[in-house]
Each structure stands twice: as C-alpha cells, then as structure tokens.
Design a protein around this motif. Structure first.
Motif, mmCIF file in Angstrom:
data_model
loop_
_atom_site.group_PDB
_atom_site.id
_atom_site.type_symbol
_atom_site.label_atom_id
_atom_site.label_comp_id
_atom_site.label_asym_id
_atom_site.label_seq_id
_atom_site.Cartn_x
_atom_site.Cartn_y
_atom_site.Cartn_z
ATOM 1 N N UNK A 1 53.808 -5.077 -28.871
ATOM 2 C CA UNK A 1 52.790 -4.274 -29.552
ATOM 3 C C UNK A 1 52.786 -4.584 -31.045
ATOM 4 N N UNK A 2 53.971 -4.728 -31.612
ATOM 5 C CA UNK A 2 54.070 -5.058 -33.028
ATOM 6 C C UNK A 2 53.449 -6.403 -33.351
ATOM 7 N N UNK A 3 53.713 -7.394 -32.500
ATOM 8 C CA UNK A 3 53.155 -8.722 -32.730
ATOM 9 C C UNK A 3 51.628 -8.711 -32.658
ATOM 10 N N UNK B 1 47.529 -20.400 -23.704
ATOM 11 C CA UNK B 1 48.518 -21.435 -23.401
ATOM 12 C C UNK B 1 49.810 -21.193 -24.174
ATOM 13 N N UNK B 2 49.684 -20.934 -25.481
ATOM 14 C CA UNK B 2 50.869 -20.701 -26.300
ATOM 15 C C UNK B 2 51.581 -19.421 -25.870
ATOM 16 N N UNK B 3 50.819 -18.427 -25.435
ATOM 17 C CA UNK B 3 51.430 -17.194 -24.950
ATOM 18 C C UNK B 3 52.297 -17.456 -23.726
ATOM 19 N N UNK B 4 51.771 -18.226 -22.767
ATOM 20 C CA UNK B 4 52.557 -18.548 -21.576
ATOM 21 C C UNK B 4 53.761 -19.403 -21.933
ATOM 22 N N UNK B 5 53.553 -20.368 -22.830
ATOM 23 C CA UNK B 5 54.668 -21.236 -23.232
ATOM 24 C C UNK B 5 55.767 -20.428 -23.918
ATOM 25 N N UNK C 1 53.473 -15.177 -29.913
ATOM 26 C CA UNK C 1 54.660 -14.369 -30.148
ATOM 27 C C UNK C 1 54.655 -13.103 -29.293
ATOM 28 N N UNK C 2 53.461 -12.571 -29.053
ATOM 29 C CA UNK C 2 53.361 -11.423 -28.151
ATOM 30 C C UNK C 2 53.859 -11.810 -26.759
#
Length: 391
Positions: free
Chosen positions: A50-52, A217-221, A343-344
């Motif tokens: 949530x912060x991210x 994509x970056x979230x999954x990675x 980062x989330x």
C-alpha cells in the motif's frame, strides 16, 4: 560533479537492495515473537505494498510541484519507518512502519530512476545503479541472519536507520533541494522541452499502453524475485528441516542476482533481449521445479542461487527498453510509476504466497513461484516490439 551525482544515487540504490533482502531471514523470527502464522505475518508485505502504490501515485504530483531535490529529501520517511520497526512495537504498529517505509522508498525509487534516465541511455550508468541494488541485497542477509538469532532481533533495523540517515544527508548535501533541470544543468546535460499537449502529465502517462505492460511485467518480476529471496528461507526451515543459518540461502540468491547483472551481457546481445529473457525465465522454472521436488537442502541452495543468476539481467533489459519507447520528458513520472508498481509487486506477491501458505502450508510456495514466472514470460511477449516514441 556527474560522478558525485552518480555516487549519491547509488547510495540510495544500495539501501533499496538492503531493504528488499531484510525480510527473508527475519520472517521466522517475526512469527515466533509475535505468535502469528503465515497469513498474518504477511501483513508486513500488504502495508509495504500500500505504501509503495501510494508513493508511486504521489510521486507524479510531487515531482511536478516540488521538484527532484525536495522529493528526494523525503528519504526521511525511511528513517521514520525503520525507527518504528527497530522498537519492535505491537504488531499493528510494526506493520505501520512498513507502510511509511514503502511510501518513502517509492518516492526515492522514482526520483533516482527518473533522474538517471534523463541523463541518457547509458548502459554503464544503469548497471552501476542496479549493481548497487544487488550489492545491498547480497550483504543484508548476512547481517539479518545474525540478528534473527539474537534476543534483540529488531535491532537489525537500527542498521537500516543508520544507512537511511546517511542516504538522506548525502541527497540533501549533493542535490541541495534543487529541481531536476538545475541538477542536470550542473553536469552539462541539456534539458528537453516538454510536449505541447495540454493534458496533464498523469493522464498522458496512463494513456501509454507500454507503461501498463512494462509495469505489470516488472511487478511480476520483482514480486517473484522477492518471494524467492524471502519465503525460501522459511520453506527450507519448515519443509526441508533447515537450521537457523538457512538465511544464508537468501544471500546465495541475491549473490546470483548481482553476478547475473554482468554475466549475460554478451548473451543478451547475441540472442536478442526478447528471446534471452524468455530463455532465462524458462530455465528458472525448471530450476524452481528442482527446489519443489528434490528434497536436498544443498541442491535447493544451489538451484536458488542459479535462479538468482538468471533473474539478474531481466530488470536492466526492461528498464533499458522503457527508455527507448517512452517520451523522454515523461520518463521521471512514467518510470516512477513502473518502478512503483514493480516495488508494489515485491510486497503483493510475498503476501499472496503467505496467504496461500496459511491455508495449505508453505510447500505451496513453489507452484506459486512457477506460475508467476510463467506469467512473467507471457507479459514480456505482450510488450510491443516497436521502438517508436510518442514525443
């Protein structure tokens, strides 16, 4: 002056890596101290998530109104967050520290990434930043594992307070609360004019399909990587019967991640970035299956380290691609959003893993990670090949 700016940004990057690697060795101790299961202890990831997200959204507005230097000075939030955690307060207050830290980390990530992107498409520069992240993540498990065995286990976060204070002082002393254009002018970089559209920046960013695909994509990675680096320690202890020093396996993963930043540069160029990333993720799935089905602590440790090696090149490639397809004057906000969503993912995916583990046991971690890696491949293939900018 340019090298001083770079050194200052790498300090933050080191702290970011340190933060990402902190939880793995400490999770079993948190469960023991607070008498909570997998799902409840995973609330640390929820509040961090949530912060991210809040920080990523706030960054778009804060960047436009306050400027680079003042937003970067929000690094004081990390000092506040770590201070709360170091006191080992009741669990609700403890997880609040993760929210505060996540918000501050998202702002820092967005500003550092956006600033380096505005400097130019410099592979050496990007590698320096990412190497610093990986170095921080490599060192942290050695410290966190030792603290996890001490009565005052939460004093690990005092080291984080010290690092964050140093980061804050460096940012204020070097950038002096100046905006991005002034800092770029200091190092001889020309400032590009903004687009002529009258739509606000946030709307323009969200209109770009590439932004959303790269963010997912970056979230999954990122989520998959931190899940491996975090929950693997608990998996080894609870499923494989590992001892108190199992936290060092996390260091093996992050060490592989650091080496992977450099090891595959020529391979990426020879195979092509799109194909190379598909191959890396596919081999990582095979290795994760070894951790899943082969009951060997030593074998699992080696497999986890090699997975880290294969995951190493993924983020640099995706970040480099973003600088090619997104309008340069939107890079700070757009990459900030991509990085913030990513980062989330480092919070969301470990929480999902913990929630599932609370119902079916930590052994379910491996199929979750395999599914995440497969989804990562699918998302990467959906990212457009075109290098056309929207300027």
């Amino acid at each position: 002056m340019a090298y001083l700016h770079l050194a200052t940004v790498t300090i933050y990057a080191w702290v970011e890596g340190w933060n990402d690697a902190s939880n793995g060795p400490l999770l079993p101790r948190m469960q023991q101290v607070y008498h909570v299961g997998y799902a409840v202890v995973s609330l640390i990831f929820v509040f961090s998530c949530i912060g991210f997200i809040c920080g990523a959204i706030a960054n778009v507005f804060m960047s436009e109104r306050l400027g680079f230097g003042k937003v970067s000075a929000c690094a004081f939030l990390q000092v506040v967050g770590y201070s709360i955690q170091a006191a080992a307060p009741p669990f609700p207050a403890f997880v609040l520290g993760y929210f505060v830290n996540g918000f501050g980390m998202a702002l820092q990530n967005a500003q550092a990434t956006g600033y380096t992107a505005r400097i130019g498409q410099n592979t050496a520069l990007n590698m320096a930043i990412l190497t610093s992240v990986s170095a921080g993540a490599l060192v942290c498990p050695f410290v966190a594992t030792e603290f996890s065995q001490l009565p005052q286990w939460s004093f690990h976060f005092l080291t984080s307070v010290g690092l964050s204070l140093f980061n804050l002082v460096a940012l204020v002393a070097v950038f002096r609360l100046k905006n991005q254009e002034e800092c770029l002018a200091q190092i001889g970089r020309t400032v590009e004019e903004k687009g002529t559209s009258d739509r606000n920046e946030l709307r323009q960013i969200f209109k770009l399909k590439e932004v959303h695909l790269l963010a997912l994509f970056v979230m999954f990675y990122s989520g998959t990587g931190v899940t491996i680096g975090g929950w693997t320690v608990t998996y080894i202890i609870d499923v494989r019967g590992g001892g108190s020093h199992s936290g060092y396996i996390s260091a093996g993963y992050f060490g592989g991640l650091l080496l992977g930043r450099f090891a595959f540069l020529k391979v990426n160029k020879k195979l092509g970035e799109r194909l190379a990333l598909v191959i890396y993720a596919t081999v990582a799935i095979a290795l994760e299956c070894i951790v899943w089905f082969v009951p060997s602590i030593a074998g699992d440790a080696v497999a986890v380290a090699v997975i880290g090696l294969l995951m190493g090149p993924v983020y640099p490639v995706s970040l480099n691609y973003a600088t090619k397809v997104l309008p340069r004057w939107l890079l700070t906000g757009a990459i900030g959003w991509i990085a913030g969503v990513g980062q989330a993912g480092t919070a969301l995916f470990p929480f999902i893993t913990g929630a599932i583990a609370s119902k079916a046991g930590i052994k379910t971690m491996q199929p979750v990670v395999v599914a995440s890696l497969a989804s990562m491949i699918g998302l990467w293939l959906l990212v457009p090949k075109s290098s056309r900018r929207h300027d």
